[in-house]
Design an enzyme around this catalytic site. Structure first.
Site, PDB file in Angstrom:
ATOM      1  N   HIS A 101       0.819  -1.217   0.000  1.00 35.21           N
ATOM      2  CA  HIS A 101       0.000   0.000   0.000  1.00 35.21           C
ATOM      3  C   HIS A 101       0.853   1.268   0.000  1.00 35.21           C
ATOM      4  O   HIS A 101       0.338   2.354  -0.276  1.00 35.21           O
ATOM      5  CB  HIS A 101      -0.917  -0.011   1.224  1.00 35.21           C
ATOM      6  CG  HIS A 101      -2.321   0.424   0.952  1.00 35.21           C
ATOM      7  ND1 HIS A 101      -2.900   0.447  -0.302  1.00 35.21           N
ATOM      8  CD2 HIS A 101      -3.292   0.853   1.796  1.00 35.21           C
ATOM      9  CE1 HIS A 101      -4.146   0.868  -0.217  1.00 35.21           C
ATOM     10  NE2 HIS A 101      -4.413   1.123   1.046  1.00 35.21           N
ATOM     11  N   ASN A 137      -8.747   3.468  -2.048  1.00 33.25           N
ATOM     12  CA  ASN A 137      -9.444   4.422  -1.174  1.00 33.25           C
ATOM     13  C   ASN A 137      -8.786   5.792  -1.079  1.00 33.25           C
ATOM     14  O   ASN A 137      -9.477   6.793  -0.901  1.00 33.25           O
ATOM     15  CB  ASN A 137      -9.639   3.819   0.210  1.00 33.25           C
ATOM     16  CG  ASN A 137     -10.693   2.734   0.202  1.00 33.25           C
ATOM     17  OD1 ASN A 137     -11.644   2.792  -0.566  1.00 33.25           O
ATOM     18  ND2 ASN A 137     -10.519   1.735   1.042  1.00 33.25           N
TER      19      ASN A 137
END
Length: 187
Positions: free
Chosen positions: A20, A113
């Site tokens: 991430h 996101n």
């Protein structure tokens, strides 16, 4: 013309080498290549002003956790009068094989996101992005668990080479424009 390159990730040493944080890795490596150091920005993240190919550009890393990345990006862009179309957002993508780079002018967040928050706060999908492949996700993994997992030792060589290619792609977006960069790096 790209005026702001943003790397997405999560703050803290526990996330430093996770999938991430590919966006952070790209922007950190670009800063090292350019010989610049980040400064704090309003408790929202870090940024630095530099030049690429003779053009002024900001590098930024929101430190608000992934889902709130848009707070820093919209604030910095507003302060320096940078349009959404002049921002390149670099982030991980589990739908792309490890190390592959994909540049797009616009589009949906694709389940990422941090990008979703940036799109929501700007009110437009017309934001260039550099997607860095961290996939494919193994069947046995939940998506959230997978992106927060660290790269394996066997992936390190490919990861390092691919981060360098992503740095070159980000520079190309500034120097050559999005179309030429897409033609060169989207394979």
């Amino acid at each position: 013309m790209i005026k702001l390159i943003v790397g997405l990730g999560n703050p803290g040493p526990q996330y430093a080498v996770t999938r991430h944080n590919a966006g952070f890795m790209i922007v950190d490596n670009l800063a090292v290549k350019l010989g610049v150091n980040f400064n704090a920005y309003k408790n929202l993240g870090e940024y630095v002003k530099t030049t690429i190919g003779g053009q002024d550009v900001f590098l930024a890393k929101p430190l608000t956790f992934m889902n709130l990345s848009g707070r820093m990006v919209t604030h910095l862009a507003g302060f320096y009068k940078i349009k959404p179309q002049e921002i390149l957002v670099c982030f991980d993508d589990i739908s792309i094989n490890l190390g592959a780079v994909r540049i797009r002018k616009d589009g949906s967040a694709g389940g990422q996101n941090g990008m979703k928050n940036i799109i929501e706060l700007f009110g437009t999908q017309d934001i260039p992005r550099l997607r860095f492949g961290v996939g494919p996700k193994p069947e046995r993994f939940d998506s959230a668990d997978y992106v927060l997992s660290k790269f394996s030792k066997s992936d390190e060589k490919l990861l390092n080479e691919s981060i360098e290619a992503a740095v070159e792609a980000a520079e190309s977006c500034v120097k050559d424009g999005l179309e030429r960069a897409m033609n060169k790096f989207n394979k």
